[in-house]
Design a protein around this motif. Sequence first.
Motif, PDB file in Angstrom:
ATOM      1  N   TRP A 117     -18.182  82.631 131.781  1.00  0.00           N
ATOM      2  CA  TRP A 117     -18.941  81.879 132.775  1.00  0.00           C
ATOM      3  C   TRP A 117     -19.743  80.756 132.124  1.00  0.00           C
ATOM      4  O   TRP A 117     -19.772  79.647 132.634  1.00  0.00           O
ATOM      5  CB  TRP A 117     -19.861  82.829 133.548  1.00  0.00           C
ATOM      6  N   CYS A 118     -20.406  81.050 130.997  1.00  0.00           N
ATOM      7  CA  CYS A 118     -21.234  80.019 130.352  1.00  0.00           C
ATOM      8  C   CYS A 118     -20.675  79.582 129.005  1.00  0.00           C
ATOM      9  O   CYS A 118     -21.135  78.610 128.421  1.00  0.00           O
ATOM     10  CB  CYS A 118     -22.675  80.507 130.190  1.00  0.00           C
ATOM     11  N   GLY A 119     -19.648  80.289 128.501  1.00  0.00           N
ATOM     12  CA  GLY A 119     -19.039  79.905 127.238  1.00  0.00           C
ATOM     13  C   GLY A 119     -19.792  80.377 126.005  1.00  0.00           C
ATOM     14  O   GLY A 119     -19.353  80.153 124.892  1.00  0.00           O
TER      15      GLY A 119
ATOM     16  N   ARG B 259     -18.551  88.669 130.800  1.00  0.00           N
ATOM     17  CA  ARG B 259     -19.684  88.026 131.453  1.00  0.00           C
ATOM     18  C   ARG B 259     -20.995  88.478 130.795  1.00  0.00           C
ATOM     19  O   ARG B 259     -21.234  89.684 130.682  1.00  0.00           O
ATOM     20  CB  ARG B 259     -19.697  88.430 132.938  1.00  0.00           C
ATOM     21  N   CYS B 260     -21.821  87.512 130.381  1.00  0.00           N
ATOM     22  CA  CYS B 260     -23.086  87.865 129.742  1.00  0.00           C
ATOM     23  C   CYS B 260     -24.124  88.261 130.789  1.00  0.00           C
ATOM     24  O   CYS B 260     -23.932  88.028 131.988  1.00  0.00           O
ATOM     25  CB  CYS B 260     -23.595  86.719 128.877  1.00  0.00           C
ATOM     26  N   GLN B 261     -25.212  88.826 130.322  1.00  0.00           N
ATOM     27  CA  GLN B 261     -26.246  89.266 131.259  1.00  0.00           C
ATOM     28  C   GLN B 261     -26.871  88.097 131.997  1.00  0.00           C
ATOM     29  O   GLN B 261     -27.254  88.210 133.158  1.00  0.00           O
ATOM     30  CB  GLN B 261     -27.311  90.056 130.508  1.00  0.00           C
ATOM     31  N   GLY B 262     -26.950  86.936 131.320  1.00  0.00           N
ATOM     32  CA  GLY B 262     -27.532  85.766 131.973  1.00  0.00           C
ATOM     33  C   GLY B 262     -26.675  85.278 133.132  1.00  0.00           C
ATOM     34  O   GLY B 262     -27.150  84.589 134.027  1.00  0.00           O
ATOM     35  N   CYS B 263     -25.383  85.623 133.095  1.00  0.00           N
ATOM     36  CA  CYS B 263     -24.447  85.199 134.144  1.00  0.00           C
ATOM     37  C   CYS B 263     -24.091  86.353 135.073  1.00  0.00           C
ATOM     38  O   CYS B 263     -23.131  86.258 135.841  1.00  0.00           O
ATOM     39  CB  CYS B 263     -23.173  84.645 133.515  1.00  0.00           C
ATOM     40  N   ALA B 264     -24.839  87.455 134.975  1.00  0.00           N
ATOM     41  CA  ALA B 264     -24.565  88.624 135.828  1.00  0.00           C
ATOM     42  C   ALA B 264     -24.740  88.258 137.297  1.00  0.00           C
ATOM     43  O   ALA B 264     -25.507  87.357 137.616  1.00  0.00           O
ATOM     44  CB  ALA B 264     -25.485  89.772 135.455  1.00  0.00           C
TER      45      ALA B 264
END
Length: 123
Positions: free
Chosen positions: A96-98, A111-116
């Motif tokens: 999602w954010c690379g 998917r990272c937590q910031g993009c959850a």
Amino acid sequence: MHDPIDLILEAAGLRPDCEGLWCDPSRMLGVALSPAGLFVGWLDVGWTATGEPFDEMRDVTHLSPSVALPLLERDLGIALAEATGAREEHLRRCLWCGGRYVPGRMYAMDRCQGCAPGRRGEG
Ligand SMILES: [Zn+2]
């Protein structure tokens, strides 16, 4: 008053700043000091039941306190380099954010937590 092992750790760029562990300024690597020697690994993120993050060492190498200091210093350098490589192998990319993150910072495999869901409004 400085313990010689403390001096070796400081020379390696580490500080005793990570909840009892020695770590580098970016908290990528950790070293635990004990009467049984040094334990060297890379730092992942663990989570308590109440959602508080904590440092969790992975792929730990044990360095015996019995070896002579110059050897210990050399072995510490090798162990830190190995831990850096092991951390690199475990980093996961967020689709999602690379960004690339340690496993403990991922919400799902891709998917990272910031993009959850719910964090960026995509659901
Ligand atoms: Zn992300």
